[in-house]
Write a protein that holds these residues in place. Structure first.
Motif, PDB file in Angstrom:
ATOM      1  N   ALA A 122       0.852  -1.190   0.000  1.00  0.00           N
ATOM      2  CA  ALA A 122       0.000   0.000   0.000  1.00  0.00           C
ATOM      3  C   ALA A 122       0.883   1.233   0.000  1.00  0.00           C
ATOM      4  O   ALA A 122       2.095   1.147   0.230  1.00  0.00           O
ATOM      5  CB  ALA A 122      -0.913   0.023   1.216  1.00  0.00           C
ATOM      6  N   VAL A 123       0.250   2.371  -0.223  1.00  0.00           N
ATOM      7  CA  VAL A 123       0.901   3.647   0.054  1.00  0.00           C
ATOM      8  C   VAL A 123       0.598   3.991   1.504  1.00  0.00           C
ATOM      9  O   VAL A 123      -0.560   3.964   1.927  1.00  0.00           O
ATOM     10  CB  VAL A 123       0.405   4.761  -0.873  1.00  0.00           C
ATOM     11  N   TYR A 124       1.630   4.284   2.260  1.00  0.00           N
ATOM     12  CA  TYR A 124       1.500   4.591   3.678  1.00  0.00           C
ATOM     13  C   TYR A 124       1.636   6.096   3.884  1.00  0.00           C
ATOM     14  O   TYR A 124       2.540   6.728   3.340  1.00  0.00           O
ATOM     15  CB  TYR A 124       2.562   3.851   4.485  1.00  0.00           C
ATOM     16  N   TYR A 125       0.725   6.638   4.673  1.00  0.00           N
ATOM     17  CA  TYR A 125       0.685   8.068   4.949  1.00  0.00           C
ATOM     18  C   TYR A 125       0.744   8.297   6.457  1.00  0.00           C
ATOM     19  O   TYR A 125       0.210   7.508   7.236  1.00  0.00           O
ATOM     20  CB  TYR A 125      -0.621   8.682   4.453  1.00  0.00           C
ATOM     21  N   CYS A 126       1.336   9.409   6.847  1.00  0.00           N
ATOM     22  CA  CYS A 126       1.213   9.841   8.231  1.00  0.00           C
ATOM     23  C   CYS A 126       0.366  11.124   8.258  1.00  0.00           C
ATOM     24  O   CYS A 126       0.358  11.895   7.288  1.00  0.00           O
ATOM     25  CB  CYS A 126       2.565  10.057   8.894  1.00  0.00           C
ATOM     26  N   ALA A 127      -0.322  11.315   9.350  1.00  0.00           N
ATOM     27  CA  ALA A 127      -1.217  12.462   9.469  1.00  0.00           C
ATOM     28  C   ALA A 127      -1.256  12.929  10.915  1.00  0.00           C
ATOM     29  O   ALA A 127      -1.082  12.126  11.839  1.00  0.00           O
ATOM     30  CB  ALA A 127      -2.625  12.092   9.004  1.00  0.00           C
ATOM     31  N   ARG A 128      -1.511  14.195  11.086  1.00  0.00           N
ATOM     32  CA  ARG A 128      -1.574  14.791  12.419  1.00  0.00           C
ATOM     33  C   ARG A 128      -3.019  14.987  12.858  1.00  0.00           C
ATOM     34  O   ARG A 128      -3.891  15.327  12.057  1.00  0.00           O
ATOM     35  CB  ARG A 128      -0.867  16.156  12.408  1.00  0.00           C
ATOM     36  N   ALA A 129      -3.250  14.788  14.131  1.00  0.00           N
ATOM     37  CA  ALA A 129      -4.562  15.070  14.726  1.00  0.00           C
ATOM     38  C   ALA A 129      -4.340  15.459  16.184  1.00  0.00           C
ATOM     39  O   ALA A 129      -3.246  15.275  16.721  1.00  0.00           O
ATOM     40  CB  ALA A 129      -5.477  13.862  14.619  1.00  0.00           C
ATOM     41  N   LYS A 130      -5.391  15.936  16.824  1.00  0.00           N
ATOM     42  CA  LYS A 130      -5.266  16.323  18.228  1.00  0.00           C
ATOM     43  C   LYS A 130      -5.221  15.106  19.147  1.00  0.00           C
ATOM     44  O   LYS A 130      -4.818  15.227  20.303  1.00  0.00           O
ATOM     45  CB  LYS A 130      -6.414  17.240  18.620  1.00  0.00           C
ATOM     46  N   GLY A 131      -5.641  13.970  18.654  1.00  0.00           N
ATOM     47  CA  GLY A 131      -5.620  12.757  19.449  1.00  0.00           C
ATOM     48  C   GLY A 131      -5.832  11.543  18.578  1.00  0.00           C
ATOM     49  O   GLY A 131      -6.034  11.659  17.359  1.00  0.00           O
ATOM     50  N   CYS A 132      -5.779  10.366  19.175  1.00  0.00           N
ATOM     51  CA  CYS A 132      -5.955   9.133  18.408  1.00  0.00           C
ATOM     52  C   CYS A 132      -7.418   8.744  18.245  1.00  0.00           C
ATOM     53  O   CYS A 132      -7.732   7.875  17.441  1.00  0.00           O
ATOM     54  CB  CYS A 132      -5.180   7.987  19.069  1.00  0.00           C
ATOM     55  N   SER A 133      -8.315   9.343  19.000  1.00  0.00           N
ATOM     56  CA  SER A 133      -9.730   9.036  18.855  1.00  0.00           C
ATOM     57  C   SER A 133     -10.228   9.456  17.478  1.00  0.00           C
ATOM     58  O   SER A 133      -9.758  10.427  16.907  1.00  0.00           O
ATOM     59  CB  SER A 133     -10.530   9.759  19.932  1.00  0.00           C
ATOM     60  N   GLN A 134     -11.187   8.690  16.950  1.00  0.00           N
ATOM     61  CA  GLN A 134     -11.712   8.991  15.622  1.00  0.00           C
ATOM     62  C   GLN A 134     -12.477  10.298  15.572  1.00  0.00           C
ATOM     63  O   GLN A 134     -12.789  10.794  14.481  1.00  0.00           O
ATOM     64  CB  GLN A 134     -12.615   7.844  15.161  1.00  0.00           C
ATOM     65  N   GLU A 135     -12.777  10.880  16.727  1.00  0.00           N
ATOM     66  CA  GLU A 135     -13.503  12.146  16.733  1.00  0.00           C
ATOM     67  C   GLU A 135     -12.653  13.308  16.237  1.00  0.00           C
ATOM     68  O   GLU A 135     -13.181  14.346  15.864  1.00  0.00           O
ATOM     69  CB  GLU A 135     -13.996  12.455  18.142  1.00  0.00           C
ATOM     70  N   TYR A 136     -11.335  13.125  16.232  1.00  0.00           N
ATOM     71  CA  TYR A 136     -10.458  14.214  15.838  1.00  0.00           C
ATOM     72  C   TYR A 136     -10.235  14.227  14.342  1.00  0.00           C
ATOM     73  O   TYR A 136     -10.099  13.189  13.699  1.00  0.00           O
ATOM     74  CB  TYR A 136      -9.118  14.108  16.555  1.00  0.00           C
ATOM     75  N   GLU A 137     -10.158  15.399  13.788  1.00  0.00           N
ATOM     76  CA  GLU A 137      -9.880  15.543  12.363  1.00  0.00           C
ATOM     77  C   GLU A 137      -8.379  15.496  12.106  1.00  0.00           C
ATOM     78  O   GLU A 137      -7.583  15.879  12.957  1.00  0.00           O
ATOM     79  CB  GLU A 137     -10.449  16.872  11.856  1.00  0.00           C
ATOM     80  N   TYR A 138      -8.030  15.060  10.896  1.00  0.00           N
ATOM     81  CA  TYR A 138      -6.629  15.032  10.485  1.00  0.00           C
ATOM     82  C   TYR A 138      -6.361  16.320   9.710  1.00  0.00           C
ATOM     83  O   TYR A 138      -6.951  16.527   8.644  1.00  0.00           O
ATOM     84  CB  TYR A 138      -6.363  13.806   9.624  1.00  0.00           C
ATOM     85  N   ASP A 139      -5.510  17.191  10.267  1.00  0.00           N
ATOM     86  CA  ASP A 139      -5.379  18.497   9.635  1.00  0.00           C
ATOM     87  C   ASP A 139      -4.173  18.628   8.717  1.00  0.00           C
ATOM     88  O   ASP A 139      -4.157  19.515   7.848  1.00  0.00           O
ATOM     89  CB  ASP A 139      -5.390  19.617  10.689  1.00  0.00           C
ATOM     90  N   PHE A 140      -3.174  17.790   8.896  1.00  0.00           N
ATOM     91  CA  PHE A 140      -2.030  17.809   8.000  1.00  0.00           C
ATOM     92  C   PHE A 140      -1.605  16.375   7.679  1.00  0.00           C
ATOM     93  O   PHE A 140      -1.614  15.512   8.561  1.00  0.00           O
ATOM     94  CB  PHE A 140      -0.864  18.585   8.606  1.00  0.00           C
ATOM     95  N   TRP A 141      -1.205  16.173   6.416  1.00  0.00           N
ATOM     96  CA  TRP A 141      -0.829  14.850   5.934  1.00  0.00           C
ATOM     97  C   TRP A 141       0.555  14.876   5.313  1.00  0.00           C
ATOM     98  O   TRP A 141       0.938  15.875   4.689  1.00  0.00           O
ATOM     99  CB  TRP A 141      -1.816  14.385   4.862  1.00  0.00           C
TER     100      TRP A 141
END
Length: 119
Positions: free
Chosen positions: A90-109
């Protein structure tokens, strides 16, 4: 803010790779970093996450094989992938969020790094 994923490549089944997610412009003490992957024709899949306090989580498909870690001095997250299987391709991506919970949005990839596992 920048995230840069690297370390992908071609590896035989059973082999290992270590992915890196180099970050800049923010402090890892205040954000979680997620690893995702997307195989051709497949939906994006969450692989692992490390929260700001070091708490980790893994998808069932990679538990016991993948390990997430971080080097705060280098502002870099790592994904050590062992016992790789063709289904890990696969293509693997890293992303930033305020936490690991799914409620947080990913703001930078990050831009993604390709992992290919041959059988």
């Amino acid at each position: 803010v920048q995230l840069q994923a690297s370390g992908g490549g071609l590896v035989q089944s059973g082999g290992s790779l270590r992915l890196s997610c180099a970050t800049s412009g923010f402090h890892l003490d205040f954000y979680a970093i997620h690893w995702f992957r997307q195989a051709p024709g497949q939906e994006r899949e969450a692989v692992s996450c490390m929260d700001h306090d070091g708490t980790t989580s893994y998808a069932d498909s990679v538990k016991g094989r993948f390990t997430i870690s971080k080097d705060k001095v280098k502002n870099t997250l790592y994904l050590q992938m062992n016992s790789l299987e063709p289904l890990d391709t696969a293509v693997y991506y890293c992303a930033r969020a305020k936490g690991c919970s799914q409620e947080y949005e990913y703001d930078f990839w990050g831009q993604g790094t390709l992992v290919t596992v041959s059988s």
